[in-house]
Design an enzyme around this catalytic site. Structure first.
Site, PDB file in Angstrom:
ATOM      1  N   SER A 240       0.810  -1.217   0.000  1.00 54.12           N
ATOM      2  CA  SER A 240       0.000   0.000   0.000  1.00 54.12           C
ATOM      3  C   SER A 240       0.842   1.265   0.000  1.00 54.12           C
ATOM      4  O   SER A 240       0.415   2.294  -0.520  1.00 54.12           O
ATOM      5  CB  SER A 240      -0.949   0.008   1.196  1.00 54.12           C
ATOM      6  N   HIS A 293       1.745   4.442   4.772  1.00 55.58           N
ATOM      7  CA  HIS A 293       0.953   5.165   3.776  1.00 55.58           C
ATOM      8  C   HIS A 293       1.506   6.568   3.548  1.00 55.58           C
ATOM      9  O   HIS A 293       1.667   7.018   2.413  1.00 55.58           O
ATOM     10  CB  HIS A 293      -0.506   5.253   4.235  1.00 55.58           C
TER      11      HIS A 293
END
Length: 343
Positions: A240, A293
């Site tokens: 991610s 992230h």
């Protein structure tokens, strides 16, 4: 887009107590990625697996005419087209666009026949490295299954081991996943945003952004402030961070070309909502690695700002071709270096 932090004593699926939240996180992530694929539409006749991407306006008043869909960087076609294009002999960062050989009908299509095989080949080429990365993620997960899910052995992010010299974990953590649902969410996200980012920047810049974002994800935790250690001491895996880097890359492109893109503000709002949604999910569960992230997002944004593209209209030649210059920092530096060599 989910990056999972793993307990030292439980390196496979999270405990059953978090099932309800994982279901919400899964649905929210898939919904967010669906919005990305719907709103980031490019008029480059390239398709993701979901639908045809159409982003650039067909408005004839745009600085880019409808047929101007190719960008050339150092001799490589980054975006495919059906019209004539020539690379400047004086600089590898100059594009000549010529739509004279391809007339457009009032409905926005081209007159004359098109080659289905060429269109299919261009579509595949526009997402070639996205497919490669998807395959790597799946193959690595199969390898994890074969080794009883020992993600530590395969290269999960572990701060203490990285500090002892196992720097390869900075990269390998991005191709590992905690469980099938984790893999499916990240593959869906990559499949949604990957073709767009690859088409806008081309394969070389796409890979540079993806790999930089994957490495920047753990670097933010390993070399960052003491807060990152405090909030995320556990090992973590997941792609991610790299996917967030691609989201940042698309955002930079839209910001740089807002005057050429219809609906750019709406697209930026969608991107901001997706980022905010994922950040909120990370705050709701300690098993989602928000630091990864943020690191990936910053890495992808910075790399795209440096590498470009940042197309700037220069002039129109006598034969009607428009000349665009890539004015991003690194292309400018390389062009200056080439000019100095010729002196």
């Amino acid at each position: 887009m989910v990056s999972v932090s793993l307990s030292h004593h439980n390196l496979w699926p999270p405990e059953s107590g978090s099932t309800a939240f994982r279901g919400f996180a899964t649905a929210a992530s898939v919904h967010a990625c669906h919005h990305v694929s719907r709103h980031l539409r490019l008029d480059f006749h390239l398709r993701s697996s979901l639908k045809k991407l159409q982003h650039f306006s067909d408005d004839a008043r745009m600085k880019f005419a409808r047929y101007q869909r190719v960008f050339v960087f150092n001799g490589a076609n980054f975006l495919k087209s059906r019209v004539d294009i020539r690379l400047s002999q004086s600089s590898p960062f100059v594009c000549f666009f010529n739509g004279g050989e391809s007339r457009l009908n009032p409905r926005g299509g081209e007159e004359g026949s098109s080659n289905p095989e060429t269109s299919k080949r261009n579509t595949v080429n526009g997402r070639r490295w996205t497919n490669v990365l998807l395959a790597i993620n799946v193959i690595m997960y199969i390898a994890q299954i074969a080794s009883d899910g020992k993600v530590l052995t395969w290269g999960a992010k572990i701060n203490s081991l990285i500090e002892r010299g196992q720097l390869w974990r900075l990269a390998t953590a991005s191709v590992l996943h905690a469980n099938p649902m984790h893999l499916m969410i990240n593959c869906y996200s990559l499949n949604s945003i990957g073709p767009t980012a690859e088409s806008l920047g081309g394969p070389k810049r796409f890979l540079a952004v993806y790999l930089t974002s994957a490495v920047a994800k753990p670097i933010l935790r390993v070399l960052g402030s003491a807060m990152s250690y405090w909030f995320n001491k556990a090992p973590s895996v997941g792609a991610s961070g790299a996917i967030f880097g691609l989201v940042g890359s698309v955002a930079v492109f839209v910001i740089r070309h807002k005057q050429m893109v219809r609906g750019g503000n709406e697209d930026l709002m969608q991107i901001a909502q997706i980022i905010a949604l994922n950040m909120a999910m990370g705050l709701m569960s300690r098993r989602i690695d928000n630091w990864g992230h943020i690191g990936g997002l910053l890495g992808g944004t910075a790399m795209t700002w440096l590498l470009g593209p940042q197309w700037k209209y220069e002039y129109t030649t006598r034969d009607g071709r428009r000349v665009f210059m890539d004015s991003a920092p690194i292309p400018l530096l390389l062009r200056w270096r080439n000019e100095q060599r010729r002196l």
